[in-house]
Structures are given as structure tokens and as C-alpha cells.
Enzyme design. Structure first.
Site, PDB file in Angstrom:
ATOM      1  N   ASP A 120       0.875  -1.164   0.000  1.00  0.00           N
ATOM      2  CA  ASP A 120       0.000   0.000   0.000  1.00  0.00           C
ATOM      3  C   ASP A 120       0.916   1.218   0.000  1.00  0.00           C
ATOM      4  O   ASP A 120       1.224   1.786   1.049  1.00  0.00           O
ATOM      5  CB  ASP A 120      -0.883  -0.058   1.257  1.00  0.00           C
ATOM      6  CG  ASP A 120      -1.847   1.113   1.342  1.00  0.00           C
ATOM      7  OD1 ASP A 120      -1.750   2.025   0.504  1.00  0.00           O
ATOM      8  OD2 ASP A 120      -2.696   1.103   2.258  1.00  0.00           O
ATOM      9  N   ASP A 188      -1.063  -9.832   6.357  1.00  0.00           N
ATOM     10  CA  ASP A 188       0.306 -10.024   6.859  1.00  0.00           C
ATOM     11  C   ASP A 188       0.400 -10.253   8.364  1.00  0.00           C
ATOM     12  O   ASP A 188       1.453 -10.618   8.868  1.00  0.00           O
ATOM     13  CB  ASP A 188       1.236  -8.874   6.410  1.00  0.00           C
ATOM     14  CG  ASP A 188       0.832  -7.511   6.944  1.00  0.00           C
ATOM     15  OD1 ASP A 188      -0.139  -7.423   7.708  1.00  0.00           O
ATOM     16  OD2 ASP A 188       1.511  -6.518   6.591  1.00  0.00           O
ATOM     17  N   ASP A 189      -0.705 -10.044   9.094  1.00  0.00           N
ATOM     18  CA  ASP A 189      -0.617 -10.189  10.554  1.00  0.00           C
ATOM     19  C   ASP A 189      -1.265 -11.467  11.086  1.00  0.00           C
ATOM     20  O   ASP A 189      -1.278 -11.690  12.290  1.00  0.00           O
ATOM     21  CB  ASP A 189      -1.237  -8.961  11.245  1.00  0.00           C
ATOM     22  CG  ASP A 189      -2.672  -8.720  10.820  1.00  0.00           C
ATOM     23  OD1 ASP A 189      -3.084  -9.254   9.775  1.00  0.00           O
ATOM     24  OD2 ASP A 189      -3.387  -7.997  11.540  1.00  0.00           O
ATOM     25  N   GLU A 275     -15.697  -9.448   2.249  1.00  0.00           N
ATOM     26  CA  GLU A 275     -15.656 -10.878   1.917  1.00  0.00           C
ATOM     27  C   GLU A 275     -16.965 -11.294   1.252  1.00  0.00           C
ATOM     28  O   GLU A 275     -16.977 -11.918   0.194  1.00  0.00           O
ATOM     29  CB  GLU A 275     -15.419 -11.715   3.178  1.00  0.00           C
ATOM     30  CG  GLU A 275     -14.084 -11.484   3.864  1.00  0.00           C
ATOM     31  CD  GLU A 275     -14.079 -10.306   4.830  1.00  0.00           C
ATOM     32  OE1 GLU A 275     -15.021  -9.468   4.794  1.00  0.00           O
ATOM     33  OE2 GLU A 275     -13.119 -10.207   5.627  1.00  0.00           O
TER      34      GLU A 275
HETATM   35  C1  UGA Z   1     -10.053  -7.411   9.105  1.00  0.00           C
HETATM   36  C2  UGA Z   1     -10.032  -8.484   8.030  1.00  0.00           C
HETATM   37  O1  UGA Z   1      -9.411  -9.670   8.536  1.00  0.00           O
HETATM   38  C3  UGA Z   1      -9.254  -7.950   6.823  1.00  0.00           C
HETATM   39  O2  UGA Z   1      -9.151  -8.946   5.845  1.00  0.00           O
HETATM   40  C4  UGA Z   1      -9.952  -6.722   6.301  1.00  0.00           C
HETATM   41  O3  UGA Z   1      -9.247  -6.165   5.213  1.00  0.00           O
HETATM   42  C5  UGA Z   1     -10.014  -5.682   7.402  1.00  0.00           C
HETATM   43  O4  UGA Z   1     -10.624  -6.227   8.592  1.00  0.00           O
HETATM   44  C6  UGA Z   1     -10.790  -4.435   6.992  1.00  0.00           C
HETATM   45  O5  UGA Z   1     -11.274  -3.716   7.885  1.00  0.00           O
HETATM   46  O6  UGA Z   1     -10.876  -4.142   5.827  1.00  0.00           O
HETATM   47  P1  UGA Z   1      -7.924  -6.339  10.439  1.00  0.00           P
HETATM   48  O7  UGA Z   1      -7.006  -7.157  11.279  1.00  0.00           O
HETATM   49  O8  UGA Z   1      -8.878  -5.426  11.112  1.00  0.00           O
HETATM   50  O9  UGA Z   1      -8.672  -7.318   9.463  1.00  0.00           O
HETATM   51  O10 UGA Z   1      -7.112  -5.484   9.328  1.00  0.00           O
HETATM   52  P2  UGA Z   1      -5.551  -5.309   9.121  1.00  0.00           P
HETATM   53  O11 UGA Z   1      -4.828  -6.534   9.464  1.00  0.00           O
HETATM   54  O12 UGA Z   1      -5.121  -4.037   9.752  1.00  0.00           O
HETATM   55  O13 UGA Z   1      -5.483  -5.100   7.527  1.00  0.00           O
HETATM   56  C7  UGA Z   1      -5.717  -6.151   6.624  1.00  0.00           C
HETATM   57  C8  UGA Z   1      -4.575  -6.215   5.596  1.00  0.00           C
HETATM   58  O14 UGA Z   1      -4.495  -4.979   4.911  1.00  0.00           O
HETATM   59  C9  UGA Z   1      -3.202  -6.453   6.231  1.00  0.00           C
HETATM   60  O15 UGA Z   1      -2.469  -7.356   5.420  1.00  0.00           O
HETATM   61  C10 UGA Z   1      -2.570  -5.078   6.244  1.00  0.00           C
HETATM   62  O16 UGA Z   1      -1.164  -5.109   6.112  1.00  0.00           O
HETATM   63  C11 UGA Z   1      -3.209  -4.422   5.024  1.00  0.00           C
HETATM   64  N1  UGA Z   1      -3.373  -2.951   5.157  1.00  0.00           N
HETATM   65  C12 UGA Z   1      -3.918  -2.411   6.271  1.00  0.00           C
HETATM   66  C13 UGA Z   1      -2.936  -2.128   4.142  1.00  0.00           C
HETATM   67  O17 UGA Z   1      -2.425  -2.605   3.115  1.00  0.00           O
HETATM   68  N2  UGA Z   1      -3.077  -0.762   4.282  1.00  0.00           N
HETATM   69  C14 UGA Z   1      -3.609  -0.196   5.393  1.00  0.00           C
HETATM   70  O18 UGA Z   1      -3.697   1.052   5.470  1.00  0.00           O
HETATM   71  C15 UGA Z   1      -4.047  -1.053   6.423  1.00  0.00           C
HETATM   72 MN    MN Z   2      -5.322  -8.205  10.641  1.00  0.00          MN
END
Ligand code: UGA
Ligand code: MN
Length: 325
Positions: A120, A188-189, A275
Site C-alpha cells: 500500500d 500479513d498479521d 468478503e
Molecule cells: C479485518 C479483516 O481480517 C481484513 O481482511 C480486512 O481487510 C479488514 O478487517 C478491513 O477492515 O478491511 P484487520 O485485522 O482489522 O482485518 O485489518 P488489518 O490486518 O489491519 O489489515 C488487513 C490487511 O491490509 C493487512 O495485510 C494489512 O497489512 C493491510 N493494510 C492495512 C494495508 O495494506 N493498508 C492499510 O492502510 C491497512
Molecule cells: Mn489483521
């Protein structure tokens, strides 16, 4: 006469013993190594591939090609496994390299996996480029920035990045007959067990399984009766058509290619609904293939890394060296 025989016997005895010992040493199997045998992963086709020396690769490199070539003379090559394409959106933050390291350590143990890492960001970062070049994994490095207006709490994340991964897959396979492949979205987390990849590898259209530590519960899962998904065990918005996290499903490459317009949508999509919005475009609940023992085993966890405490980090660089974390 007797005493002569006796004395001869005692003269020969040491020689007989030496011969017996020599024979015994020769025929004994080699002693077991002191160190434990290296772990053999049933999920990796060739351990050689996983142990290739670290090396620099292009953004679309495949370090296992060499290993495949060397095996060409084998009388019966193993049947080609469907490739697993893992699309991982990622963004710059203090824990990014730690998360990617954890992920790469898992993916490296999975045979025939292609990692599509989508930053991103407006450009590929040096940190991620360097990391991927040394990861020892077939990979593709993409980037697309999330427009500023969508970078707000409460809005879905990683929409543009997952779509970039889908576009790359479709473009790569546009001119050739689809090779067997399976796509899944690997944030990734999260934490992924190796068994998960074995389960998803046999996806025919769209497969589903439980996800741990999500939706305000210990786990969410599809409810299965007679081998079919009939509902959802969830603590959050049970009205979702597919009440499942991004980590809970995989799609065959064939389905991705035959539904070229299926993408993640910004318009009208709320967080937690991405999803469902995506799956609605490519399948029905009745069609879903339950994995992980009829969706009774948790093989992936929606772990979330806590925000790091950098309260004592100096404003300006103080150390004598510059260190990448
Ligand atoms: C939940 C879901 O498990 C995600 O699949 C979904 O995208 C997300 O909610 C959502 O709100 O859209 P969550 O743990 O809250 O997951 O989200 P993150 O882990 O913070 O982000 C999901 C993925 O997007 C990660 O791989 C993270 O690295 C990536 N991400 C996050 C970005 O590429 N840019 C950002 O600004 C934030
Ligand atoms: Mn997550």
C-alpha cells in the site's frame, strides 16, 4: 596333547576376538547423528527447494526453477501440484518487517506457493524489495496506494491492493490455458498452520474453513450438514450472506479467470462486508466446499499485532549506525 591344544587356543584367542570386533564394526549401521534429523515437511515437495541459498531475485523470481530442472531426468516426475497464490496486502509501519518475516518463514515450507506481495504505497519500498529478494520464495512484488480519502478508520482496508493482485493473476494467465491454481488472501498479521495449505490445495471452486480469534469470539466457522454449508457460527453480523473473514476461504484460479469482473468494491462496501461482497460475485453458499474436517478445525488465526510502544524513540537519529528494523 591336551595342554598343547589349550596353549594354541589361548594364543589364537586374542586374534579371533580382534577379527570378531572388526567384522562387527564393519557391519554395524552408521551411528545416529547427535543432532536431531532436520524436520521434514510433508507440505514441501523438495526440501532442496526450501534450502536454496539466499540470493537476489527479480521482482518475479522463482528460485525453485533450478531445482525442478535438476529433477528432469527422474523416471517418474511427481504430478504437478496446483500452485497456491497468496495475495498479501502490506503497509509500512514499525512491525512490518517482523510480520513479513513470520509469513515468509511459513510460506517457505509450502510447496508450489507463489507470494503476491502488494504494498500500500506509491512505489515499491526498499525495505520490502530487499526483504523479498532474500526471502527464498517465488514471488511478485506489486504496489498501489490507497487513495487518501479511504485511509480512515471505519473504512475497509486493502481493497486496492487485493484488486491489484487479482489483476496481476488475470493478466499473467490471459493467454494460456489456466494451470491448476488456488488463490487466497493472506493478511500479513495472521497466523497460518502448514496444514491449512494442504487443505486449500484441493479447492475445486471456492473452499471455506474456520478462522480463530475473530468476530469477537474464539473462532467463527461455517456450519456444515451432510457435507454442505448451511449457516454460520459467528458473533458479529450473522446477517452477512457469507459470514466469513478474509482468511477463511480460497478460490480456484479457474473461478477467478472465468469471473473477470469479480473485484473488491469501495462503493457501498462496509468493513467486514468485503468478503461477502466479493464471494457473492463468484459463488453461492450451497456451492461452498467445506475443508478442515467439515469446518471443525481451526488452522488459521486472525491474530493482530499490538501497536508497538515507541515512547522512548528519539525525535532525531542518535545512533551511530542506521539500522533497518
Ligand atoms: C479485518 C479483516 O481480517 C481484513 O481482511 C480486512 O481487510 C479488514 O478487517 C478491513 O477492515 O478491511 P484487520 O485485522 O482489522 O482485518 O485489518 P488489518 O490486518 O489491519 O489489515 C488487513 C490487511 O491490509 C493487512 O495485510 C494489512 O497489512 C493491510 N493494510 C492495512 C494495508 O495494506 N493498508 C492499510 O492502510 C491497512
Ligand atoms: Mn489483521
Amino acid at each position: 596333547m591336551k595342554s598343547v591344544l589349550f596353549s594354541r587356543f589361548f594364543i589364537l584367542l586374542p586374534w579371533i576376538l580382534i577379527v570378531i570386533i572388526m567384522l562387527d564394526v564393519d557391519t554395524r549401521r552408521p551411528a545416529p547423528p547427535l543432532t536431531p534429523r532436520p524436520y521434514f515437511s510433508p507440505y514441501a515437495a523438495s526440501r532442496g527447494a526450501a534450502r536454496l541459498p539466499l540470493r537476489r531475485g527479480s521482482p518475479d523470481s522463482d528460485p525453485r526453477r533450478g531445482a525442478q530442472k535438476r529433477n528432469e531426468s527422474r523416471p517418474q516426475p511427481e504430478p504437478r501440484l496446483p500452485t497456491i497464490y497468496a495475495i498479501t496486502p502490506t503497509y509500512s509501519r514499525p512491525v512490518q518487517k517482523a510480520e513479513l518475516t513470520r509469513l515468509a518463514n511459513t510460506f517457505r515450507q509450502v510447496a508450489q506457493l507463489h507470494w503476491i506481495l502488494v504494498e500500500d504505497a506509491a512505489a515499491r519500498s526498499e525495505l520490502v524489495s530487499r526483504f523479498l529478494a532474500r526471502a527464498g520464495l517465488p514471488s511478485t512484488h506489486l504496489h498501489v496506494p490507497t487513495p487518501r480519502r479511504y485511509k480512515r478508520p471505519g473504512l475497509p482496508r486493502a481493497t486496492e491492493q487485493r484488486n491489484a493482485g487479482l489483476a496481476w493473476l488475470r493478466q499473467r494467465h490471459q493467454h494460456q490455458r489456466a494451470q491448476p491454481g488456488v488463490l487466497f488472501f493472506a493478511d500479513d498479521d495472521n497466523t497460518y498452520s502448514l496444514e491449512l495449505f494442504q487443505e486449500m490445495r484441493t479447492t475445486r471452486k471456492v473452499s471455506v474453513w474456520p478462522v480463530g480469534l475473530v468476530g469477537g469470539r474464539r473462532y467463527e466457522r461455517p456450519l456444515v450438514e451432510n457435507g454442505r454449508v448451511v449457516g454460520w457460527y459467528t458473533g458479529w453480523r450473522a446477517d452477512r450472506p457469507f459470514a466469513i473473514d478474509m482468511a477463511g476461504f480460497a478460490v480456484s484460479l479457474q473461478v477467478i479467470l472465468s469471473n473477470p469482473k469479480a473485484v473488491f468494491k469501495r462503493r457501498g462496501s462496509q468493513p467486514g462486508m468485503q468478503e461477502s461482497d466479493f464471494l457473492k460475485q463468484i459463488t453461492t453458499v450451497e456451492e461452498l466446499e467445506p475443508k478442515a474436517n467439515n469446518c471443525t478445525k481451526v488452522l488459521v488465526w486472525h491474530t493482530r499485532t499490538e501497536k508497538v510502544n515507541l515512547a522512548n524513540e528519539p525525535k532525531y537519529h542518535l545512533d551511530t549506525v542506521k539500522i533497518e528494523v
